[in-house]
Design an enzyme around this catalytic site. Structure first.
Site, PDB file in Angstrom:
ATOM      1  CE  LYS A 239      36.307  34.101  12.418  1.00 43.79           C
ATOM      2  NZ  LYS A 239      35.001  34.680  12.571  1.00 43.79           N
TER       3      LYS A 239
ATOM      4  CG  ASN B 113      23.262  35.808  -6.947  1.00 41.72           C
ATOM      5  OD1 ASN B 113      22.894  34.675  -7.188  1.00 41.72           O
ATOM      6  ND2 ASN B 113      24.529  36.185  -7.043  1.00 41.72           N
TER       7      ASN B 113
ATOM      8  NE  ARG C 249      28.467  35.301  -4.109  1.00 41.45           N
ATOM      9  CZ  ARG C 249      28.627  36.612  -3.970  1.00 41.45           C
ATOM     10  NH1 ARG C 249      29.853  37.118  -3.925  1.00 41.45           N
ATOM     11  NH2 ARG C 249      27.607  37.424  -3.884  1.00 41.45           N
TER      12      ARG C 249
ATOM     13  CG  HIS D 146      26.463  41.097  36.575  1.00 38.69           C
ATOM     14  ND1 HIS D 146      25.792  41.760  37.575  1.00 38.69           N
ATOM     15  CD2 HIS D 146      27.739  41.558  36.613  1.00 38.69           C
ATOM     16  CE1 HIS D 146      26.606  42.605  38.183  1.00 38.69           C
ATOM     17  NE2 HIS D 146      27.807  42.499  37.619  1.00 38.69           N
TER      18      HIS D 146
ATOM     19  CB  CYS E 294      23.016  33.345  -4.525  1.00 36.51           C
ATOM     20  SG  CYS E 294      21.529  32.963  -3.606  1.00 36.51           S
TER      21      CYS E 294
ATOM     22  CD  GLU F 190      31.710  32.840  11.713  1.00 37.11           C
ATOM     23  OE1 GLU F 190      31.193  33.709  11.006  1.00 37.11           O
ATOM     24  OE2 GLU F 190      32.942  32.775  11.928  1.00 37.11           O
TER      25      GLU F 190
ATOM     26  CE  LYS G 114      35.012  35.819   3.492  1.00 36.41           C
ATOM     27  NZ  LYS G 114      35.607  35.645   4.817  1.00 36.41           N
TER      28      LYS G 114
ATOM     29  CD  GLU H 101      35.915  37.336  14.899  1.00 33.69           C
ATOM     30  OE1 GLU H 101      36.315  36.749  13.880  1.00 33.69           O
ATOM     31  OE2 GLU H 101      34.792  37.884  14.979  1.00 33.69           O
TER      32      GLU H 101
END
Length: 618
Positions: free
Chosen positions: A495, A102, A27, A514, A2, A498, A613, A491
């Site tokens: 990415k 918010n 955001r 495994h 928000c 996302e 964000k 990471e």
């Protein structure tokens, strides 16, 4: 999550508010709205979708854009689906009051039922409409002014909020309040105009003077008068601190790049340099960090270090675990902040808790900070935003100096967080004797080369782009790494999912046998970090196992590697460095790869769906 953008003053408010909303798009949001007051009437425009969709509506009628007072909002849905009605701003039942909000009001349902019993009706499913009607009910029942009504109403709500409230019957003021969600007030020359926003980016070109409200504070903003700040719980006055903004307009614009993400990827050499500048003195073989030096006993006498973070910052924390245990021989645990606060953790005054957050406003991390402090731990913050909540709540800390990061998928925040963690680990290892002088000196010399090496890596962009074209239609991907580079595998997978929405998972390379090995076939791309340091031969064996099952191998290797080159389908080379420093390099190809795949798939790289964000709600 928000965004709030508001203005009261002598200029046309509409372009200020609407451009402010555009700067807050990073955001994350699913709907947008704006209220303009023209001196007589309030004009409300709102819609599901983007700020550009809102502009289409406002451009149809000029009266929707008139006035010197405006309040805008980008909403990330919590209560009620994304639609026009649930979008903010919201009117009170009388139509006199309007609010943008918010956060989350947790006890909204109880309040709503009570208000319904008193004759109120509701158009939306939101907790925000409940809040503005509670404020109106208090104002009527108590016969008080707007500021007092807001203060009294907020003492009855449970949850988190940053709100801006306007009363058309008092058109020279707006009321702002905060608990848990950030809010900034830009102060114009001679108090002739004021700006309110979720961060300073919407008003950076108009004023460099800003007030950041603390939790449980509210402000009454009147044209021509200084901002008055009060404590919400007891109405006691607070002397506000006006901070000078360091942000520049150029930092929050794309600067010729197609997207903020690729701009921020390319800013990493400078960001890493800025982060160790003044702290790592290579000529003198010294690391100077007053935040560590002033609290050195706490770190050296700690039973353990507990790192709390979320998302990309959690991955940086995992790298930190390897760094601290390897260089300083201090036990480390890394916790998801969202789990840490709810699992009744055992924390004592012999623990050091390090909280990592790009924005410094992550709700779960902030709650973990407060919990750790209440249990007697020394709490150290690592964040990027000066004056943020975590920077203020922690006992001490360090800024990353990455500069504004607008793209939702974090890039330079990750590498600068690792940079700070590396400096701290080196400092502690030298202080407690775990690192020999020659080893410490070698690390500093190699660390000094990292920005240049990252710059070199960015030159392989076209090579990575070709690899991205091959695998852009993959439905699933695996990322494998060992030791310091296991968190980089996590990471890299984050990415990709996302911003491209491709399912990807990161694993320690040895864990492949495994379970994940069952997924490998000729359609499965596997991204493997196989640098020549650490467990190289073990990783080569893992690659052989993948190859024998027809998996597609994309390997990140050290320059000059020949063994993996013979096996892998694609190879990306990185410059040679110490194993502990390789995460600063191995992450770059993964960032570029994710970016190019997302662009090729036509995804919104800077504002991926459903993501925000700054996650300011639990």
């Amino acid at each position: 999550m928000c965004g709030i953008s508001a203005y009261i003053g002598y200029r046309d408010a509409y372009p200020i508010v609407i451009n402010g909303l555009k700067r807050l798009e990073y955001r994350g949001y699913d709907s947008a709205g704006i209220m303009m007051y023209d001196g007589e009437k309030m004009h409300l425009s709102k819609t599901k979708g983007k700020v550009s969709d809102l502009e289409i509506i406002t451009n149809k009628e000029e009266e929707r854009k008139a006035g010197n007072i405006g309040m805008g909002h980008t909403r990330w849905a919590t209560h009620g689906v994304p639609n026009d009605v649930n979008s903010h701003p919201h009117y009170s039942q009388s139509g006199d009051l309007v609010i943008v909000h918010n956060g989350i009001i947790e006890n909204y349902d109880t309040i709503k039922k009570e208000l319904i019993s008193r004759g109120y009706s509701f158009k939306s499913d939101t907790d925000t409409e409940v809040l503005i009607n509670l404020i109106e009910e208090v104002k009527i029942a108590e016969g008080c002014k707007l500021g007092k009504a807001v203060q009294l109403a907020l003492t009855n709500v449970v949850g988190a909020y940053a709100i801006t409230v306007f009363d058309r019957k008092k058109p020279n003021e707006i009321v702002v309040a905060r608990l848990g969600s950030p809010i900034a007030i830009g102060v114009g020359v001679d108090n002739k105009e004021f700006f309110v926003a979720s961060d300073a980016s919407p008003f950076v070109e108009y004023t460099k003077n800003a007030i950041y409200l603390e939790d449980e504070e509210m402000a009454i903003i009147k044209i021509g008068k200084p901002v008055k700040v009060f404590k919400i719980n007891d109405d006691s006055p607070v002397d506000p601190t006006i901070q000078k903004l360091q942000m520049s307009l150029e930092q929050i614009e794309k600067g010729g790049y197609d997207h903020f993400m690729i701009k921020e990827i390319h800013e990493q050499p400078k960001a890493i340099t800025d982060t160790f500048r003044g702290r790592m003195l290579a000529q003198e073989n010294i690391i100077k960090m007053s935040s560590i030096e002033d609290n050195l006993d706490k770190f050296l006498n700690a039973n353990r270090i507990v790192i709390v973070a979320c998302g990309t910052s959690w991955h940086a924390g995992l790298v930190g675990e390897y760094l601290f245990e390897d260089m300083a021989r201090i036990p480390v645990e890394v916790e998801y902040a969202s789990e840490f606060r709810y699992r009744n953790p055992i924390i004592t005054n012999k623990d050091v808790v390090i909280a990592i957050s790009q924005s410094g406003e992550t709700a779960d991390t902030l709650a973990a900070v407060k919990l750790a402090k209440s249990m007697g731990a020394f709490v150290y913050g690592i964040c990027n935003v000066v004056g943020s909540s975590i920077a203020r709540e922690t006992h001490s800390g360090a800024y990353t100096h990455a500069g504004p990061e607008i793209g939702v998928a974090s890039t330079k925040a990750f590498t600068t967080q690792i940079t700070v963690l590396t400096l701290i680990a080196l400092k502690l290892g030298k202080a407690n004797g775990s690192l020999a002088d020659h080893t410490f000196k070698n690390y500093i010399q190699k660390m000094q080369l990292i920005p240049k090496q990252v710059e070199e890596l960015l030159n392989i962009d076209e090579h990575v782009k070709k690899i991205a074209a091959v695998y852009k239609d993959a439905k699933n991907c695996l990322y494998l790494g060992r030791g310091f580079n296991f968190p980089v595998a996590l990471e890299g997978a984050l990415k990709l999912k996302e911003i491209s929405y491709i399912h990807a998972e990161g694993y320690p390379a040895a864990e492949m046998k495994h379970g994940p090995i069952a997924l490998i076939d000729e359609n499965m791309p596997i991204f493997v970090i196989a640098t020549n340091k650490g467990h190289y031969e073990k990783v080569v064996s893992n690659i052989q196992e993948i190859k024998s099952r027809a998996g597609k191998i994309i390997a990140i290797v050290t320059e000059g590697d020949t063994q993996v080159k013979e096996i892998a389908d694609h190879v990306i080379e990185i410059p040679d460095t110490e194993e502990a420093l390789t995460p600063l390099l191995t992450t770059i190809p993964f960032q570029l790869l994710s970016y190019h795949i997302a662009v090729m798939l036509g995804k919104n790289v800077d504002q991926p769906r459903n993501l925000a964000k700054s996650v300011t709600v639990e």
